[in-house]
Design a protein around this motif. Structure first.
Motif, PDB file in Angstrom:
ATOM      1  N   ALA A   1     -17.613 -21.473  -6.439  1.00  0.00           N
ATOM      2  CA  ALA A   1     -18.047 -20.070  -6.693  1.00  0.00           C
ATOM      3  C   ALA A   1     -17.077 -19.469  -7.796  1.00  0.00           C
ATOM      4  N   GLY A   2     -15.947 -20.207  -8.054  1.00  0.00           N
ATOM      5  CA  GLY A   2     -15.131 -19.478  -9.265  1.00  0.00           C
ATOM      6  C   GLY A   2     -15.421 -20.353 -10.477  1.00  0.00           C
ATOM      7  N   ASN A   3     -16.350 -21.150 -10.612  1.00  0.00           N
ATOM      8  CA  ASN A   3     -16.667 -22.179 -11.751  1.00  0.00           C
ATOM      9  C   ASN A   3     -15.237 -23.149 -11.959  1.00  0.00           C
ATOM     10  N   GLY A   4     -14.894 -23.282 -10.939  1.00  0.00           N
ATOM     11  CA  GLY A   4     -13.572 -24.368 -11.169  1.00  0.00           C
ATOM     12  C   GLY A   4     -14.063 -25.689 -10.811  1.00  0.00           C
ATOM     13  N   SER A   5     -13.464 -26.676 -10.495  1.00  0.00           N
ATOM     14  CA  SER A   5     -13.526 -28.160 -10.138  1.00  0.00           C
ATOM     15  C   SER A   5     -12.746 -28.548  -8.997  1.00  0.00           C
ATOM     16  N   ALA A   6     -12.569 -29.826  -9.091  1.00  0.00           N
ATOM     17  CA  ALA A   6     -12.164 -30.410  -7.801  1.00  0.00           C
ATOM     18  C   ALA A   6     -10.417 -29.680  -7.513  1.00  0.00           C
ATOM     19  N   ALA A   7     -10.048 -29.795  -6.452  1.00  0.00           N
ATOM     20  CA  ALA A   7      -8.686 -29.476  -6.069  1.00  0.00           C
ATOM     21  C   ALA A   7      -7.738 -29.841  -7.216  1.00  0.00           C
ATOM     22  N   GLY A   8      -6.917 -28.751  -7.483  1.00  0.00           N
ATOM     23  CA  GLY A   8      -5.948 -28.938  -8.618  1.00  0.00           C
ATOM     24  C   GLY A   8      -6.339 -28.729  -9.967  1.00  0.00           C
ATOM     25  N   ALA A   9      -7.725 -28.805 -10.120  1.00  0.00           N
ATOM     26  CA  ALA A   9      -8.243 -28.622 -11.532  1.00  0.00           C
ATOM     27  C   ALA A   9      -8.812 -27.105 -11.824  1.00  0.00           C
ATOM     28  N   LEU A  10      -8.785 -26.560 -12.865  1.00  0.00           N
ATOM     29  CA  LEU A  10      -9.420 -25.237 -13.317  1.00  0.00           C
ATOM     30  C   LEU A  10     -10.274 -25.435 -14.327  1.00  0.00           C
ATOM     31  N   GLY A  11     -11.594 -24.812 -14.182  1.00  0.00           N
ATOM     32  CA  GLY A  11     -12.452 -24.862 -15.455  1.00  0.00           C
ATOM     33  C   GLY A  11     -11.904 -23.883 -16.242  1.00  0.00           C
ATOM     34  N   GLY A  12     -12.598 -24.095 -17.623  1.00  0.00           N
ATOM     35  CA  GLY A  12     -12.174 -23.186 -18.650  1.00  0.00           C
ATOM     36  C   GLY A  12     -12.659 -21.782 -18.428  1.00  0.00           C
ATOM     37  N   ILE A  13     -13.558 -21.670 -17.841  1.00  0.00           N
ATOM     38  CA  ILE A  13     -13.854 -20.161 -17.542  1.00  0.00           C
ATOM     39  C   ILE A  13     -13.143 -19.475 -16.241  1.00  0.00           C
ATOM     40  N   SER A  14     -13.057 -20.235 -15.278  1.00  0.00           N
ATOM     41  CA  SER A  14     -12.169 -19.874 -14.038  1.00  0.00           C
ATOM     42  C   SER A  14     -10.975 -19.548 -14.736  1.00  0.00           C
ATOM     43  N   LEU A  15     -10.269 -20.492 -15.537  1.00  0.00           N
ATOM     44  CA  LEU A  15      -8.922 -20.201 -15.992  1.00  0.00           C
ATOM     45  C   LEU A  15      -8.836 -18.859 -16.682  1.00  0.00           C
ATOM     46  N   THR A  16      -9.715 -18.931 -17.432  1.00  0.00           N
ATOM     47  CA  THR A  16     -10.047 -17.319 -18.219  1.00  0.00           C
ATOM     48  C   THR A  16      -9.705 -16.113 -17.257  1.00  0.00           C
ATOM     49  N   ALA A  17     -10.522 -16.087 -16.180  1.00  0.00           N
ATOM     50  CA  ALA A  17     -10.543 -15.072 -15.145  1.00  0.00           C
ATOM     51  C   ALA A  17      -9.002 -15.010 -14.566  1.00  0.00           C
ATOM     52  N   ARG A  18      -8.466 -16.172 -14.421  1.00  0.00           N
ATOM     53  CA  ARG A  18      -7.069 -16.171 -13.714  1.00  0.00           C
ATOM     54  C   ARG A  18      -6.033 -15.703 -14.782  1.00  0.00           C
ATOM     55  N   VAL A  19      -6.110 -15.865 -15.934  1.00  0.00           N
ATOM     56  CA  VAL A  19      -5.138 -15.483 -17.031  1.00  0.00           C
ATOM     57  C   VAL A  19      -5.348 -13.859 -17.228  1.00  0.00           C
ATOM     58  N   ARG A  20      -6.772 -13.707 -17.294  1.00  0.00           N
ATOM     59  CA  ARG A  20      -6.724 -12.011 -17.490  1.00  0.00           C
ATOM     60  C   ARG A  20      -6.287 -11.188 -16.458  1.00  0.00           C
ATOM     61  N   ALA A  21      -6.167 -11.741 -15.087  1.00  0.00           N
ATOM     62  CA  ALA A  21      -5.725 -11.030 -14.058  1.00  0.00           C
ATOM     63  C   ALA A  21      -4.108 -11.057 -13.928  1.00  0.00           C
ATOM     64  N   ALA A  22      -3.606 -12.211 -14.298  1.00  0.00           N
ATOM     65  CA  ALA A  22      -2.096 -12.444 -14.284  1.00  0.00           C
ATOM     66  C   ALA A  22      -1.390 -12.059 -15.493  1.00  0.00           C
ATOM     67  N   HIS A  23      -2.247 -12.187 -16.709  1.00  0.00           N
ATOM     68  CA  HIS A  23      -1.581 -12.144 -17.968  1.00  0.00           C
ATOM     69  C   HIS A  23      -2.335 -11.080 -18.989  1.00  0.00           C
ATOM     70  N   PRO A  24      -2.600  -9.863 -18.513  1.00  0.00           N
ATOM     71  CA  PRO A  24      -3.638  -9.038 -19.123  1.00  0.00           C
ATOM     72  C   PRO A  24      -3.489  -9.075 -20.535  1.00  0.00           C
ATOM     73  N   GLN A  25      -2.194  -9.164 -21.114  1.00  0.00           N
ATOM     74  CA  GLN A  25      -1.825  -8.734 -22.598  1.00  0.00           C
ATOM     75  C   GLN A  25      -2.137 -10.119 -23.338  1.00  0.00           C
ATOM     76  N   THR A  26      -2.529 -11.202 -22.890  1.00  0.00           N
ATOM     77  CA  THR A  26      -2.800 -12.241 -23.461  1.00  0.00           C
ATOM     78  C   THR A  26      -4.343 -12.692 -23.806  1.00  0.00           C
ATOM     79  N   ARG A  27      -4.777 -12.635 -24.993  1.00  0.00           N
ATOM     80  CA  ARG A  27      -6.215 -12.851 -25.246  1.00  0.00           C
ATOM     81  C   ARG A  27      -6.799 -14.118 -25.377  1.00  0.00           C
ATOM     82  N   THR A  28      -7.808 -14.206 -24.526  1.00  0.00           N
ATOM     83  CA  THR A  28      -8.284 -15.528 -24.198  1.00  0.00           C
ATOM     84  C   THR A  28      -9.582 -15.877 -25.253  1.00  0.00           C
ATOM     85  N   VAL A  29      -9.522 -17.130 -26.043  1.00  0.00           N
ATOM     86  CA  VAL A  29     -10.781 -17.459 -26.665  1.00  0.00           C
ATOM     87  C   VAL A  29     -10.860 -18.654 -26.193  1.00  0.00           C
ATOM     88  N   VAL A  30     -12.143 -19.048 -26.012  1.00  0.00           N
ATOM     89  CA  VAL A  30     -12.775 -20.265 -25.272  1.00  0.00           C
ATOM     90  C   VAL A  30     -13.222 -21.080 -26.543  1.00  0.00           C
TER      91      VAL A  30
END
Length: 254
Positions: A79-108
């Motif tokens: 559902a979060g576009n992630g992967s197996a336990a312990g792994a994070l997909g690039g897009i799901s990781l982008t969402a995590r970073v946006r929520a936890a570190h809003p001042q950091t600009r993410t580029v994929v």
């Protein structure tokens, strides 16, 4: 001179280190490479705790594609576009970073153009989508541009991305209308489903019998027009329905 702090996350460690070395040759850029999503999150959290946040986060779109074949994939990761336990997909990781570190600009960083994934990245909070084979000067221009608040997409992707974003908006509206047809109790059950709770856990949380919860779940699936819990959760997320807060007591509703 104001220095730009950049974090690079790529499953191919050699690529991450090579890109970091190339960027570090710039007089105003400091770079740290990370070989996984979890390592990147630890670096971001450590920097924030030390008051040295990263300005730009470059993340491999295909982090989730480097998990060994056959590794189980939990529903919440799908559902979060992630992967197996312990792994994070690039897009799901982008969402995590946006929520936890809003001042950091993410580029994929992407190995290929993909309008659907680029649109998903923007929705998750990315400021740019850049091909991995872009020149160093192009990547530096994007890094400096996103720090000015700009959004960067390859021109060839623009039409496709706009089409995807329009379709996503329409799907969200349809999903919201379906969710609005639920009763307050069914809505609470849906939020429990989004949180990954099974029938027994939902029954205990809402002080209902498992049979009653089963009836509510069937009603939820029927009203949403889906045939599985996973599909109901995906629709709920499109409609903006979040998981129930397991740290708070349940509210009894009708």
């Amino acid at each position: 001179m104001v220095r730009i702090r950049v974090l690079v996350a790529d499953a191919h460690r050699v690529f991450a280190e090579s890109l970091a070395a190339a960027l570090a040759a710039e007089p105003d850029v400091d770079v740290l490479p990370a070989g996984s999503g979890q390592a990147a999150l630890r670096s971001l959290e450590r920097a924030a705790a030390e008051g040295r946040r990263f300005d730009v986060f470059l993340v491999d779109a295909d982090l989730d594609r480097d998990v060994p074949a056959g590794t189980p994939v939990p529903a919440q990761a799908v559902a979060g576009n992630g992967s197996a336990a312990g792994a994070l997909g690039g897009i799901s990781l982008t969402a995590r970073v946006r929520a936890a570190h809003p001042q950091t600009r993410t580029v994929v960083l992407a190995a290929r153009d993909d309008p659907a994934r680029a649109a998903a990245a923007l929705q998750a909070g990315a400021y740019g989508w850049v091909a991995k084979d872009s020149s160093l000067s192009r990547l530096l221009a994007v890094i400096r541009g996103v720090l000015r608040g700009e959004t960067h997409l390859p021109p060839a992707l623009l039409t496709g991305v706009l089409r995807e974003l329009t379709a996503a908006r329409e799907h969200r509206t349809e999903s919201e209308q379906l969710v609005e047809s639920l009763t307050p109790r069914e809505h609470e059950v849906l939020r429990c489903m989004v949180a990954g709770l099974g029938r027994k856990a939902v029954a205990e949380r809402l002080y209902l019998s498992p049979h009653t919860v089963r009836t509510h779940m069937q009603n939820v699936l029927g009203k949403l027009g889906v045939h599985s819990t996973l599909a109901a959760v995906a629709l709920a997320r499109r409609a903006g329905v979040g998981p129930v807060d397991l740290g708070e007591p349940a509210r009894v509703s009708g």
